[in-house]
Design an enzyme around this catalytic site. Structure first.
Site, PDB file in Angstrom:
ATOM      1  N   LYS A 168     -22.516 -31.587  -3.181  1.00 43.14           N
ATOM      2  CA  LYS A 168     -22.565 -31.000  -4.039  1.00 43.14           C
ATOM      3  C   LYS A 168     -21.185 -30.956  -4.782  1.00 43.14           C
ATOM      4  O   LYS A 168     -21.033 -29.427  -2.818  1.00 43.14           O
ATOM      5  CB  LYS A 168     -23.853 -30.413  -4.773  1.00 43.14           C
ATOM      6  CG  LYS A 168     -23.693 -29.335  -5.807  1.00 43.14           C
ATOM      7  CD  LYS A 168     -24.642 -28.730  -5.755  1.00 43.14           C
ATOM      8  CE  LYS A 168     -24.872 -28.040  -7.365  1.00 43.14           C
ATOM      9  NZ  LYS A 168     -26.008 -27.335  -7.462  1.00 43.14           N
TER      10      LYS A 168
ATOM     11  N   SER B 138     -28.167 -27.405 -12.391  1.00 41.02           N
ATOM     12  CA  SER B 138     -26.903 -28.230 -11.953  1.00 41.02           C
ATOM     13  C   SER B 138     -26.534 -29.679 -10.728  1.00 41.02           C
ATOM     14  O   SER B 138     -25.042 -29.853 -10.920  1.00 41.02           O
ATOM     15  CB  SER B 138     -25.958 -27.299 -11.750  1.00 41.02           C
ATOM     16  OG  SER B 138     -26.836 -26.597  -9.879  1.00 41.02           O
TER      17      SER B 138
ATOM     18  N   SER C 108     -32.133 -25.728 -10.533  1.00 41.25           N
ATOM     19  CA  SER C 108     -30.995 -26.823  -9.983  1.00 41.25           C
ATOM     20  C   SER C 108     -31.084 -28.152  -9.051  1.00 41.25           C
ATOM     21  O   SER C 108     -30.583 -29.175  -9.464  1.00 41.25           O
ATOM     22  CB  SER C 108     -29.419 -26.605  -9.796  1.00 41.25           C
ATOM     23  OG  SER C 108     -29.256 -25.634 -10.800  1.00 41.25           O
TER      24      SER C 108
END
Length: 501
Positions: A77, A153, A177
């Site tokens: 990420k 996210s 997330s």
């Protein structure tokens, strides 16, 4: 479209691929090229991978294969997990030129596992949204239906895994997330307990300890194997959590002791609405749990929704303000409107209006919330809720409309933080957006482990997850139960139709 090399690649999880490589049935290059081919084929429609690091495959094939997951493709990420020499933009145009100068502890452990990092995944600016639609890179789309969001996210990570680009990908969870995108993309998503996985060296606590890194995966055993590799404190960490009694990878093979589980589909917020399909995800879980011999009872939610939301938003706005302050080092001066997204700038302005006393007073509420959950766990092993109150939203559904954007733009240029606070508009809008994701934040505030399990799909084919919240440190219980549910209702072979090849 060109024929994919090793078309069976997406039929294996990370554990399975590692075993094939270990037995010399496949080479690291064959597996890596299969992953890159799927990224090239499917990423244009999904926008899950925003930075490619394909050169890492050459690096790996020039050295001996080592590590328990040696040769397995992986994605990071684009947030906090620094990979030396790679971009580290956090989804923001303000950081578009920033490059990581050293590996984070997370990445050191990923390297030690033998994983081959082939790229970085999309995330909303500074991970601030439950959808993945940063202006810097554009929206990520859900492989199950591309008109819909994969959540956030860690939306880029989830979309990539759901599309079979990689079997699992790096993720983090500061308010849902990991669990939100897992629910949106029919994946398994486990948020570990506070302190289980280190954020070193740059951070001791991310978001006051609410945020924890881990992965999203298609199989439970992959998540367990990665937690074995990632867990454990680094020198200087503020928490040293009790280590597991045995490897998590062993837990998924154990029998599950009869558990006492409370469940609810009540919405935590006033006037909140829970979609029937999200309720069905819980109903299916309840049936499966009873069939497996667990005691399952409907209970009131063991937290007060408005209290949790207010405590979470105070932390959220304060952390946005701190993040925007820290941009000075990258921008050579204070961030200005236009350097970052209008909504981010507005939240930072609002965060600057609160005093240290405001922040500390609300931060103390976290303990009160955790004590209520502690009392619940005196009677029950787990709490079961929907992961989300609504199926995956449409891309752009939560974006500011024209006049709203114009209004924020004007206020941002006025620096009208106190006016924004007095009006209550931003706070009320944030609460409204949380109506669709009201169940996840409480585990972050309490530091509890929680997971989303893919058990239901809508008639239109969109996934809905069921969330379980466990006692502090009880990842073992969650993983054992997840593996049992996976055996009862296998989800691994069920993939988005357009990405099933």
């Amino acid at each position: 479209m060109a024929t994919l090399p090793f078309p069976e690649y997406a039929h294996f999880d990370a554990t399975g691929l590692a075993d094939l490589i270990r037995r010399n049935e496949l080479s690291v290059r064959e597996v890596g090229e299969a992953a890159m081919a799927r990224i090239e084929r499917y990423n244009p429609a999904l926008n899950a991978v925003v930075h490619k690091l394909y050169d890492q495959l050459d690096v790996w094939t020039q050295q001996p294969v080592a590590g328990p997951l040696a040769g397995v493709p992986f994605l990071l990420k684009d947030l906090n997990t620094a990979f030396k020499g790679a971009p580290l933009t956090a989804g923001s145009r303000a950081l578009r030129h920033r490059v990581a100068h050293a590996d984070s502890a997370y990445v050191r452990r990923v390297r030690a596992a033998g994983l081959v990092v082939l790229g970085l995944t999309n995330t909303p600016e500074f991970a601030l949204m439950g959808v993945t639609e940063p202006e810097a890179y554009g929206p990520t789309r859900n492989p199950w239906q591309t008109a819909h969001t994969p959540g956030g996210s860690s939306g880029g990570a989830a979309a990539a895994v759901a599309a079979g680009m990689v079997p699992m990908a790096g993720a983090s969870d500061g308010g849902g997330s990991i669990r939100i995108p897992a629910a949106c993309c029919a994946l398994f998503g486990l948020k570990p307990s506070r302190g289980r996985v280190s954020a070193a060296p740059e951070y001791g606590e991310i978001w006051q300890g609410a945020s924890v890194p881990h992965v999203v995966s298609r199989s439970v055993r992959d998540s367990a194997a990665m937690l074995d590799l990632l867990q454990g404190a680094e020198p200087g960490d503020p928490y040293v959590i009790t280590p597991p009694k045995r490897p998590y990878a062993d837990e998924v093979r154990q029998e599950v002791e009869p558990l006492r589980i409370g469940w609810s589909v009540a919405h935590p917020l006033p006037q909140g609405d829970v979609h029937p399909d999200c309720q069905q995800a819980v109903a299916k879980a309840v049936r499966m749990l009873k069939e497996a011999g667990h005691t399952v009872e409907e209970v009131p939610l063991p937290w007060e929704g408005v209290q949790v939301t207010d405590a979470y938003l105070m932390m959220y706005f304060g952390e946005v303000a701190a993040t925007v302050r820290q941009l000075r080092g990258d921008l050579g001066g204070p961030a200005r409107p236009g350097d970052i997204e209008e909504a981010t700038f507005t939240m930072a302005l609002l965060g600057e209006t609160f005093t240290a006393g405001d922040f500390a007073e609300t931060r103390r509420q976290w303990n009160a919330i955790a004590r209520r959950f502690g009392a619940f766990h005196e009677r029950y092993d787990l709490m079961l809720t929907p992961t989300l109150a609504q199926p995956p939203l449409r891309v752009g559904q939560n974006q500011l409309k024209g006049m709203e954007r114009l209004g924020l733009k004007v206020l941002n240029r006025m620096g009208a933080g106190k006016l924004l606070r007095k009006s209550g508009v931003v706070w009320d809008t944030a609460k409204k957006n949380l109506q669709a994701v009201p169940y996840t934040q409480v585990a972050n505030l309490c530091g509890l482990p929680a997971m989303s399990v893919p058990l239901h799909w809508t008639a239109a084919g969109l996934p809905c997850g069921a969330q379980f919240i466990g006692r502090f440190g009880a990842e073992d219980v969650l993983l054992r139960l997840a593996a049992q549910l996976e055996r009862q209702a296998p989800w691994f072979a069920r993939r988005p139709p357009d990405y099933a090849e």
